[in-house]
Design a protein around this motif. Structure first.
Motif, PDB file in Angstrom:
ATOM      1  N   ALA C  46       0.832  -1.208   0.000  1.00 44.73           N
ATOM      2  CA  ALA C  46       0.000   0.000   0.000  1.00 44.73           C
ATOM      3  C   ALA C  46       0.859   1.247   0.000  1.00 44.73           C
ATOM      4  O   ALA C  46       0.419   2.326  -0.400  1.00 44.73           O
ATOM      5  CB  ALA C  46      -0.921  -0.022   1.217  1.00 44.73           C
ATOM      6  N   ALA C  47       2.091   1.081   0.488  1.00 49.93           N
ATOM      7  CA  ALA C  47       2.999   2.232   0.525  1.00 49.93           C
ATOM      8  C   ALA C  47       4.413   1.770   0.235  1.00 49.93           C
ATOM      9  O   ALA C  47       4.785   0.648   0.568  1.00 49.93           O
ATOM     10  CB  ALA C  47       2.943   2.880   1.907  1.00 49.93           C
ATOM     11  N   LEU C  48       5.183   2.634  -0.406  1.00 41.99           N
ATOM     12  CA  LEU C  48       6.605   2.351  -0.613  1.00 41.99           C
ATOM     13  C   LEU C  48       7.417   3.394   0.139  1.00 41.99           C
ATOM     14  O   LEU C  48       7.147   4.596   0.047  1.00 41.99           O
ATOM     15  CB  LEU C  48       6.971   2.404  -2.097  1.00 41.99           C
ATOM     16  CG  LEU C  48       6.582   1.210  -2.963  1.00 41.99           C
ATOM     17  CD1 LEU C  48       7.203   1.365  -4.354  1.00 41.99           C
ATOM     18  CD2 LEU C  48       7.010  -0.110  -2.336  1.00 41.99           C
ATOM     19  N   VAL C  49       8.393   2.906   0.880  1.00 43.07           N
ATOM     20  CA  VAL C  49       9.302   3.799   1.592  1.00 43.07           C
ATOM     21  C   VAL C  49      10.650   3.692   0.886  1.00 43.07           C
ATOM     22  O   VAL C  49      11.346   2.686   0.995  1.00 43.07           O
ATOM     23  CB  VAL C  49       9.396   3.378   3.078  1.00 43.07           C
ATOM     24  CG1 VAL C  49      10.401   4.266   3.796  1.00 43.07           C
ATOM     25  CG2 VAL C  49       8.017   3.437   3.731  1.00 43.07           C
ATOM     26  N   ASP C  50      10.972   4.726   0.125  1.00 40.79           N
ATOM     27  CA  ASP C  50      12.163   4.723  -0.727  1.00 40.79           C
ATOM     28  C   ASP C  50      13.397   5.062   0.113  1.00 40.79           C
ATOM     29  O   ASP C  50      13.435   6.106   0.778  1.00 40.79           O
ATOM     30  CB  ASP C  50      11.960   5.769  -1.833  1.00 40.79           C
ATOM     31  CG  ASP C  50      13.139   5.858  -2.778  1.00 40.79           C
ATOM     32  OD1 ASP C  50      14.022   4.980  -2.712  1.00 40.79           O
ATOM     33  OD2 ASP C  50      13.168   6.806  -3.591  1.00 40.79           O
ATOM     34  N   LEU C  51      14.387   4.203   0.075  1.00 47.25           N
ATOM     35  CA  LEU C  51      15.605   4.450   0.857  1.00 47.25           C
ATOM     36  C   LEU C  51      16.615   5.300   0.075  1.00 47.25           C
ATOM     37  O   LEU C  51      17.713   5.543   0.556  1.00 47.25           O
ATOM     38  CB  LEU C  51      16.250   3.115   1.250  1.00 47.25           C
ATOM     39  CG  LEU C  51      15.430   2.214   2.198  1.00 47.25           C
ATOM     40  CD1 LEU C  51      16.134   0.877   2.412  1.00 47.25           C
ATOM     41  CD2 LEU C  51      15.202   2.919   3.538  1.00 47.25           C
ATOM     42  N   GLY C  52      16.225   5.746  -1.104  1.00 52.46           N
ATOM     43  CA  GLY C  52      17.154   6.437  -2.003  1.00 52.46           C
ATOM     44  C   GLY C  52      17.819   7.664  -1.418  1.00 52.46           C
ATOM     45  O   GLY C  52      18.951   7.991  -1.789  1.00 52.46           O
ATOM     46  N   LEU C  53      17.135   8.374  -0.533  1.00 50.05           N
ATOM     47  CA  LEU C  53      17.728   9.605   0.005  1.00 50.05           C
ATOM     48  C   LEU C  53      18.253   9.431   1.432  1.00 50.05           C
ATOM     49  O   LEU C  53      18.741  10.381   2.032  1.00 50.05           O
ATOM     50  CB  LEU C  53      16.684  10.740  -0.010  1.00 50.05           C
ATOM     51  CG  LEU C  53      16.092  11.127  -1.365  1.00 50.05           C
ATOM     52  CD1 LEU C  53      15.115  12.297  -1.227  1.00 50.05           C
ATOM     53  CD2 LEU C  53      17.188  11.484  -2.362  1.00 50.05           C
ATOM     54  N   VAL C  54      18.120   8.208   1.942  1.00 52.30           N
ATOM     55  CA  VAL C  54      18.541   7.989   3.334  1.00 52.30           C
ATOM     56  C   VAL C  54      20.061   8.102   3.448  1.00 52.30           C
ATOM     57  O   VAL C  54      20.800   7.525   2.658  1.00 52.30           O
ATOM     58  CB  VAL C  54      18.048   6.618   3.848  1.00 52.30           C
ATOM     59  CG1 VAL C  54      18.686   6.278   5.185  1.00 52.30           C
ATOM     60  CG2 VAL C  54      16.533   6.617   3.965  1.00 52.30           C
ATOM     61  N   GLU C  55      20.476   8.874   4.439  1.00 53.71           N
ATOM     62  CA  GLU C  55      21.912   9.130   4.589  1.00 53.71           C
ATOM     63  C   GLU C  55      22.607   8.046   5.392  1.00 53.71           C
ATOM     64  O   GLU C  55      21.995   7.386   6.233  1.00 53.71           O
ATOM     65  CB  GLU C  55      22.110  10.476   5.296  1.00 53.71           C
ATOM     66  CG  GLU C  55      21.778  11.631   4.376  1.00 53.71           C
ATOM     67  CD  GLU C  55      21.479  12.917   5.135  1.00 53.71           C
ATOM     68  OE1 GLU C  55      21.652  12.917   6.365  1.00 53.71           O
ATOM     69  OE2 GLU C  55      21.060  13.881   4.488  1.00 53.71           O
ATOM     70  N   GLY C  56      23.880   7.867   5.080  1.00 58.66           N
ATOM     71  CA  GLY C  56      24.726   7.030   5.936  1.00 58.66           C
ATOM     72  C   GLY C  56      24.645   5.545   5.689  1.00 58.66           C
ATOM     73  O   GLY C  56      25.180   4.771   6.481  1.00 58.66           O
ATOM     74  N   ILE C  57      23.969   5.120   4.641  1.00 58.14           N
ATOM     75  CA  ILE C  57      23.912   3.673   4.417  1.00 58.14           C
ATOM     76  C   ILE C  57      24.452   3.277   3.040  1.00 58.14           C
ATOM     77  O   ILE C  57      24.062   2.293   2.449  1.00 58.14           O
ATOM     78  CB  ILE C  57      22.485   3.101   4.633  1.00 58.14           C
ATOM     79  CG1 ILE C  57      21.446   3.840   3.770  1.00 58.14           C
ATOM     80  CG2 ILE C  57      22.087   3.186   6.102  1.00 58.14           C
ATOM     81  CD1 ILE C  57      20.075   3.159   3.797  1.00 58.14           C
ATOM     82  N   VAL C  58      25.367   4.108   2.553  1.00 59.69           N
ATOM     83  CA  VAL C  58      25.991   3.827   1.256  1.00 59.69           C
ATOM     84  C   VAL C  58      27.510   3.792   1.417  1.00 59.69           C
ATOM     85  O   VAL C  58      28.064   4.597   2.150  1.00 59.69           O
ATOM     86  CB  VAL C  58      25.649   4.932   0.228  1.00 59.69           C
ATOM     87  CG1 VAL C  58      26.266   4.597  -1.125  1.00 59.69           C
ATOM     88  CG2 VAL C  58      24.158   5.110   0.100  1.00 59.69           C
ATOM     89  N   GLY C  59      28.150   2.882   0.755  1.00 60.32           N
ATOM     90  CA  GLY C  59      29.607   2.905   0.684  1.00 60.32           C
ATOM     91  C   GLY C  59      30.258   1.628   1.188  1.00 60.32           C
ATOM     92  O   GLY C  59      29.658   0.842   1.901  1.00 60.32           O
ATOM     93  N   VAL C  60      31.503   1.450   0.740  1.00 62.35           N
ATOM     94  CA  VAL C  60      32.290   0.274   1.114  1.00 62.35           C
ATOM     95  C   VAL C  60      33.462   0.761   1.965  1.00 62.35           C
ATOM     96  O   VAL C  60      34.186   1.661   1.554  1.00 62.35           O
ATOM     97  CB  VAL C  60      32.846  -0.446  -0.139  1.00 62.35           C
ATOM     98  CG1 VAL C  60      33.627  -1.693   0.259  1.00 62.35           C
ATOM     99  CG2 VAL C  60      31.711  -0.795  -1.096  1.00 62.35           C
ATOM    100  N   GLU C  61      33.621   0.182   3.155  1.00 58.47           N
ATOM    101  CA  GLU C  61      34.675   0.644   4.061  1.00 58.47           C
ATOM    102  C   GLU C  61      35.416  -0.542   4.640  1.00 58.47           C
ATOM    103  O   GLU C  61      34.791  -1.550   4.983  1.00 58.47           O
ATOM    104  CB  GLU C  61      34.039   1.361   5.254  1.00 58.47           C
ATOM    105  CG  GLU C  61      33.915   2.859   5.132  1.00 58.47           C
ATOM    106  CD  GLU C  61      33.225   3.375   6.378  1.00 58.47           C
ATOM    107  OE1 GLU C  61      33.942   3.765   7.308  1.00 58.47           O
ATOM    108  OE2 GLU C  61      31.981   3.325   6.431  1.00 58.47           O
ATOM    109  N   LEU C  62      36.718  -0.403   4.784  1.00 57.74           N
ATOM    110  CA  LEU C  62      37.489  -1.425   5.487  1.00 57.74           C
ATOM    111  C   LEU C  62      37.533  -1.026   6.951  1.00 57.74           C
ATOM    112  O   LEU C  62      38.003   0.058   7.309  1.00 57.74           O
ATOM    113  CB  LEU C  62      38.899  -1.483   4.895  1.00 57.74           C
ATOM    114  CG  LEU C  62      39.806  -2.574   5.433  1.00 57.74           C
ATOM    115  CD1 LEU C  62      39.242  -3.963   5.156  1.00 57.74           C
ATOM    116  CD2 LEU C  62      41.199  -2.453   4.832  1.00 57.74           C
TER     117      LEU C  62
END
Ligand code: FAD
Ligand code: FES
Ligand code: FES
Lengths: 166, 787, 266
Positions: C46-62
């Motif tokens: 019934a609803a979609l919650v788009d994570l596209g603009l959510v901060e801090g959950i992108v990237g690859v880190e060692l």
């Protein structure tokens, strides 16, 4: 209905759409940019490929609302109306990289993404592997592969990874 | 040869609009007030319809109406038909069951349409379609052609016993039997020619509009032959008389046969548009296309080849069951008969041939012509038999072929066809050189060192194209003549429009036809434009399929150009004040023999229209000519394809490492376009051999119903192809063209399977030869063979 | 597609709140699994919650001895991550083999793992490396996370924020592509990190991704393709469909495991 606005081929556009409107529907039906095609309903054929912020994507698998604020380039935006063709377009014509033309816009947009990622000097194996997301039923790919190699080279002569005209 | 004339690799005129996104395909056309049709389709393969309740659907937002088969019948909209009559051996006519555009009482395959929702948007239409309540009484289904005729098999159409449409035969049974009795060696094969889904990349679409003021209907559709569509929809479906129905096939995104046929959706859109007084558009989803586009092939065959002690073929016989699906599609009956058994002589001199074909109904999508149509099936039978026979007799496959090639022409085969020209050894020889067959043994050893099996497979195919002499096809049961028309209109300024009844959907007619006209009239290539695909512009034509546009369509243009030249000479005679007989025409110039008087083509054109130099009594003004060209024979493109394949022993995965094709297409107008046709055909044939296959469950559900499960050849599945040509001209048409559109698809499946079976050492391998199938065959093969 | 409401939060907390407030809501990441099933009308959130603009959950880190990948990191960005290519190229090769370039340009690791398609590639890497799936609520070991076809340990409203992969010295992934879809007909990930040896298989099992204890045991003696030469797994419990029989899938598990080991020990 929610409103959406984005830049398409350098022009700011906006519209009210149902949330379920796909980007490809927005382009084709609202903006009447019918160069972007639909060849499947399982996200596999690549007839719908456009660029979102310079990166190739299947517009049948994106909601228009996900592209709020994005810069979209479609096949219609590659060459200015009165300007020369983009070297990749020219290469498809020169090497007979199309027959019925239906897959062609998606092929050309995907080809530009290959150049973006892999540069101007592309071997046959790379091109074939990287065309995984695009189906052509007419050409047997032979001349598409030739066209992309030649188009990529030509773009290199322009000194850039030349994308859209805008 | 001029830069744009016959034989030149001219770049295509049509490309600019396609590479800039300006093509106009049916779904791109928008009419004011347009509505969208969404079909309610049967989820069952076989069921009686007990009731249909559309009330909830009608109340949904955006819904204009919901229509059913009962209303279609009330409005006296007729059934779809199959237009080619086949008689059984016993003389009875084929049994064609009614095919209503919307099923009213019974559904016979998954995807059979039972109702249509007309709504403002597709989304609303789909929402409403789910609310149409259909009560079904589910019946058991039959999908396998081998089981369709069995006692106790579900009866699909009332009154059609054993689901058998016809039991047809061709050839001399007795004489063939006698030849087999005298044979030293008999090779036997059981063959399944796998069912394919054409999958042109543009899905089918239809847009219908009704003009109440004039009572005219217009249909934009994805058609390879708009005139035939109009004829059938007018004369058989009874939608509207021909002169009140206009059919426009704009840019069409590939067809491969699947867009020849007249489909229920086109009929329904026309009917609904008139009923609701709003334009109605339907565009197929790919999932819908899988269920409703006519499929191709689907034969089960037992075939035998008789040879003497010297490897000379004495006779061939085949028994085939052809699956035509739930209904007989437009040309379905002709495919497994006159387009199939007539080619069973291949490139060989075979004294006796006998073929029996049973066509059956099953609870599957209709089956009709798909690229090659019958001829790939025939080639597969012949070229597998020949290859296997050679292996069994320890002869080089090329040598066995050579010993049996037809070498003198004309050659009458025992199965109707009279081959008129060819040099089969020339193309095989050239192909063997290009493929470096001599070096194969070394490459095979090299591959073995890397754990790979290598195989080499030939396919020396022949096809009958240039479809077709009207009288001949009429005597074989065709409902139409297969001539072609052309109208050449010269404008007062000397530019030319050619109206053709052919239809291009990738073949590049706008370019090749213009090459012909420009060369013949000596006018610039850019001064010629080709008009096709609109019944209001082109008077009549038979469309494009069967590689007929060059041999038949261009011949019609040649005939019309002959008339143009004759008339123009008359005009020139008045202009140059000379006798008509003294006028010569060359390189776009009219001259008077023995003088320096001349007039350019453009000047003559202008004079034809201003008509100042002659009186109406002497000559009619204007310069426009029409021709209807009826070919005198089929044409017989032939050639040799060689496939070299490498197989990963552990996984069974095969990789085509080299492909050589040498074809004899007669005269080639544009080699670039011809090569492109060959490439595309090979890809489709390789698809059939290695990966494609429409699979139905026993209940009649299409298991391979999307690109997730139906494997389409992709760029990395194929190599670049080595393509060469040999040439013997077709004597039956003025240009010597044979046709090139289907050759690749006809030749390639046998070449691939011959190569794989060569590599793995067992002949038991069905198409598609997936990695799993090849691995399983390797497991079955003896260790010696597999090594 | 059925219609729905569309939301674009900018923090994980907002996203969690939206999920809580909208009963039939679903998260939207790259959309390359969800949108296709919605188009087929097989999912109807019934609803979609788009994570596209959510901060801090992108990237690859060692991070020490693990690689941490944000849930919204796209397949292409993981495949091309210089850090990852350096420390564990085998893991980078997994998203590099997913679908096609356009899919890799949009699809995300979080979406892939949450979806747990039985033919998906990432689950093999997670299980084959003993990854930890980090959500807004807890940390879940890969061994506990994948609970069957399209099913995971995620609870209602739980959001994957990161996946942490321990760096294995030796690792390799070998995939046999499904001829039509490009997913894994069978894919095998092998790794060795100290005494921890893992062989994880995707595509083959009727219940989704699984480990192969018999292979792992054999590899304890020596981590080499030779050690599992001739070993097979039973065909029972394997998927069978029009593309591959259970026997063939079982056979491929052995072949691909050996090939993955060749890569891992190269
Ligand atoms: C043509 C094609 C080919 C493909 N080939 C392959 C392949 O070869 N191998 C392969 O592995 N995959 C393949 N995929 C799938 C692809 O990798 C998807 O991108 C991936 O499975 C889902 O990621 P997504 O970001 O697109 O998620 P979405 O589609 O947005 O979401 C998928 C599911 O995960 C949930 N979800 C998303 N993010 C989170 C989160 N952070 N926390 C909790 N739940 C979340 C969503 O609610 C949804 O239920 C293919 C897809 C396509 C279209
Ligand atoms: S339409 Fe086929 S991938 Fe988008
Ligand atoms: S040119 Fe027709 S599908 Fe590619």
């Amino acid at each position: 209905m929610p409103a959406v606005s984005m830049t398409v081929n350098g022009k700011a556009v906006s519209g009210d759409v149902e949330a379920r409107t796909l980007l490809v529907q927005f382009l084709r039906e609202n903006l009447r940019l019918t160069g972007t095609h639909v060849g499947c309903d399982t996200s596999q054929c690549g007839a719908c490929v456009i660029h979102v912020d310079g990166i190739a994507a299947k517009s049948c698998t994106l909601l228009a609302l996900q592209c709020e604020g994005a810069k979209i380039t479609t096949i219609e935006g590659l060459a200015a109306a009165d300007g020369p063709l983009h070297p990749m377009q020219e290469a498809f014509r020169e090497h007979h990289g199309l027959q019925c033309g239906y897959c062609t816009p998606g092929m050309i947009m995907s080809a530009l993404d290959i150049v973006r990622r892999r540069g101007n000097d592309l071997d046959e194996h790379t091109i074939r592997e990287q065309l995984d997301g695009n189906i052509c039923r007419c050409t047997g790919y032979h001349n598409i592969v030739k066209a992309i190699a030649a188009g990529a080279k030509e773009m290199g002569k322009g000194g850039t990874t030349q994308q859209a005209a805008e | 040869m001029s830069a744009t004339g016959i034989g030149a690799a001219v770049r295509r005129k049509e490309d600019f609009r396609f590479i800039t996104g300006q093509g106009q395909y049916t779904d791109d056309v928008v009419r004011p007030g347009e509505t969208r049709a969404v079909f309610v389709r049967s989820p069952h393969a076989h069921a009686n319809i007990k009731s249909i309740d559309v009330s909830a659907a009608k109340a949904m937002p955006g819904v204009i109406d919901v229509l059913t088969g009962a209303q279609l019948a009330t409005d006296k909209i007729g059934n779809l038909i199959c237009g080619w009559m086949i008689h059984s051996k016993d003389g009875t006519p084929m049994k064609m069951a009614p095919h209503p555009a919307l099923a009213a009482s019974k559904v016979n395959c998954v995807g059979d349409a039972v109702a249509v929702v007309i709504a403002e948007t597709v989304g609303q239409g789909k929402d409403a379609a789910e609310k149409v309540k259909v009560e079904y009484e589910v019946l058991s289904a039959v999908v396998d052609p081998a089981k369709a005729q069995a006692k106790g098999a579900p009866q699909i159409h009332p009154d059609i016993a054993n689901n058998t449409i016809y039991q047809w035969h061709l050839g001399d049974a007795k004489a063939t039997e006698a030849a087999f009795a005298n044979a030293k060696h008999v090779t036997k094969l059981d063959i399944v020619n796998n069912r394919l889904v054409p999958n042109a990349m543009e899905p089918r679409a239809a847009l219908a509009e009704y003009d109440a003021g004039t009572d005219n209907l217009t249909l934009w559709n994805t058609s390879q032959n708009p005139h035939v569509a109009r004829l059938v929809i007018a004369a058989f479906v009874g939608m509207a008389p021909e002169h009140k129905l206009r059919v426009i096939a704009p840019d069409v995104g590939g067809g491969f046969g699947s867009k020849i046929f007249i489909y229920p959706e086109e009929v329904v859109c026309l009917w609904a548009a008139r009923k609701l007084r709003r334009p109605v558009k339907w565009t197929s989803d790919r999932s819908e296309a899988f269920l409703t586009d006519a499929h191709g092939r689907d034969h089960i065959t037992h075939a035998e080849l008789a040879l003497d002690g010297n490897g000379k073929i004495l006779a061939l016989r085949a028994k085939t069951i052809a699956n035509l699906g739930a209904y007989m599609s437009t040309f379905s009956s002709s495919v497994p008969t006159y387009l199939y058994a007539t080619l069973l002589s291949g490139q060989y001199d075979i004294p006796q041939i006998y073929c029996e074909v049973d066509a059956v109904y099953t609870n599957t999508a209709p089956v009709d012509a798909y690229r090659g149509a019958g001829r790939p099936e025939a080639t597969f039978v012949v070229e597998r038999l020949v290859e296997v026979a050679a292996r069994q007799l320890n002869l080089e496959p090329a040598e066995l072929r050579r010993r049996n090639f037809v070498k003198s022409f004309p050659h009458q085969t025992p199965v109707i066809m009279a081959y008129d020209a060819g040099d089969y050894n020339a193309s095989m020889k050239k192909a063997m050189e290009m493929a470096d067959v001599k070096g194969f043994a070394k490459r095979k050893r090299e591959a073995a060192r890397h754990g790979k099996l290598r195989g080499l497979g030939f396919s020396a195919y022949i096809e009958a194209c240039g479809i077709a002499p009207s009288q001949a096809v009429g005597s074989l049961g065709a409902g139409v003549g297969l001539w072609e028309s052309a109208e050449v209109r010269v404008n007062p300024t000397g530019s030319v429009e050619v109206l053709t009844g052919c239809h291009a959907h990738g073949q590049g007619h706008e370019t090749t036809f213009a090459q012909l006209v420009s060369e013949r009239l000596g006018i610039p290539f850019d001064s010629v434009s080709i008009v096709h695909g609109d019944t209001d512009k082109v008077q009549f034509g038979m469309g494009t399929y069967g590689s007929r546009s060059g041999a038949v369509g261009m011949s019609a243009i040649v005939k019309a150009l002959d008339k143009i030249e004759a008339k123009a000479k008359k005009v020139a005679a008045f202009m140059l004040e000379a006798a008509e007989g003294d006028i010569e025409f060359k390189d776009g110039k009219f001259t008077v023999a023995g003088t320096d008087k001349s007039a350019a083509f453009g000047e003559v054109a202008l004079n034809a229209y201003i008509a100042h130099k002659f009186t109406g009594a002497e000559l009619e003004p204007g310069l426009k000519e029409t021709s209807f060209y009826d070919p005198t024979n089929f044409t017989f493109p032939a050639g040799c394809h060689i496939c070299e394949i490498e197989i990963d022993i552990e996984t069974g995965k095969s990789e085509i490492v080299n492909w050589t094709a040498v074809d004899d297409f007669g005269t080639v107008i544009n080699p670039m376009i011809v090569e492109g046709q060959v490439h595309g055909g090979i890809a489709q044939g390789v698809g059939q051999a290695l990966m494609e296959g429409a699979v139905y469950s026993a209940e009649g559900q299409l298991v391979s119903g999307s690109f997730m499960d139906y494997t389409m050849p992709r760029a990395h599945d194929l190599p670049s192809f080595h393509v060469g040509l040999t040439e013997t001209k077709a004597p039956s048409n003025p240009l010597g063209i044979k046709g090139c559109g289907e050759a690749g698809a006809i030749a390639s499946p046998a070449a691939v399977i011959n190569a794989i079976t060569d590599a793995i050492g067992t002949e038991e391998l069905a198409m598609p030869a997936t990695a799993n199938a090849v691995w399983a065959a390797l497991q079955r093969a003896t260790p010696r063979q597999a090594a | 597609m059925y219609n729905f409401t569309f939301h674009r939060p900018t923090t994980v907390r907002q996203a969690a709140g939206l999920l809580a407030r909208n009963p039939d809501a679903k998260l939207l990441a790259g959309g390359h699994s969800l949108i296709p099933v919605m188009k087929q009308r097989l999912a109807s959130p019934a609803a979609l919650v788009d994570l596209g603009l959510v901060e801090g959950i992108v990237g690859v880190e060692l991070k020490g001895r693990s690689v941490s990948i944000g849930a919204m990191t796209r397949h292409a960005d993981v495949a091309n991550s210089p850090v990852l290519k350096e420390v564990m190229p085998a893991l980078a090769s997994v998203p590099g083999s997913i679908g096609d370039p356009q899919v890799r340009n949009r699809g995300t690791i979080g979406g892939s793992i949450a979806n747990n398609d039985p033919n998906a590639d990432y689950p093999a890497a997670c299980l084959g490396l003993g990854a930890t799936i980090i959500t807004n609520k807890r940390r879940i070991a890969a061994d506990d996370f994948f609970t069957g076809m399209f099913s995971t340990a995620l609870e209602e409203g739980e959001i994957i924020v990161r996946v942490s992969f321990p760096v294995a010295k030796k690792a390799g992934y070998e995939k046999f592509k499904h001829p039509a879809s490009g997913f894994a007909l069978v894919g095998v990930f092998v790794s060795k990190r100290g005494p921890d040896i893992r062989v994880a298989v995707t595509g083959a099992g009727a219940n989704g991704v699984f480990r192969v204890p018999s292979f792992e045991e054999a590899l304890k003696k020596r981590f080499s393709p030779k050690s599992i030469e001739g070993l097979t797994i039973p065909a029972s419990g394997m998927n069978a469909d029009i593309h591959a029989s259970a026997e063939y899938r079982a056979h491929l598990v052995g072949v691909l495991a050996r090939r993955a080991l060749v890569k891992a020990t190269a």
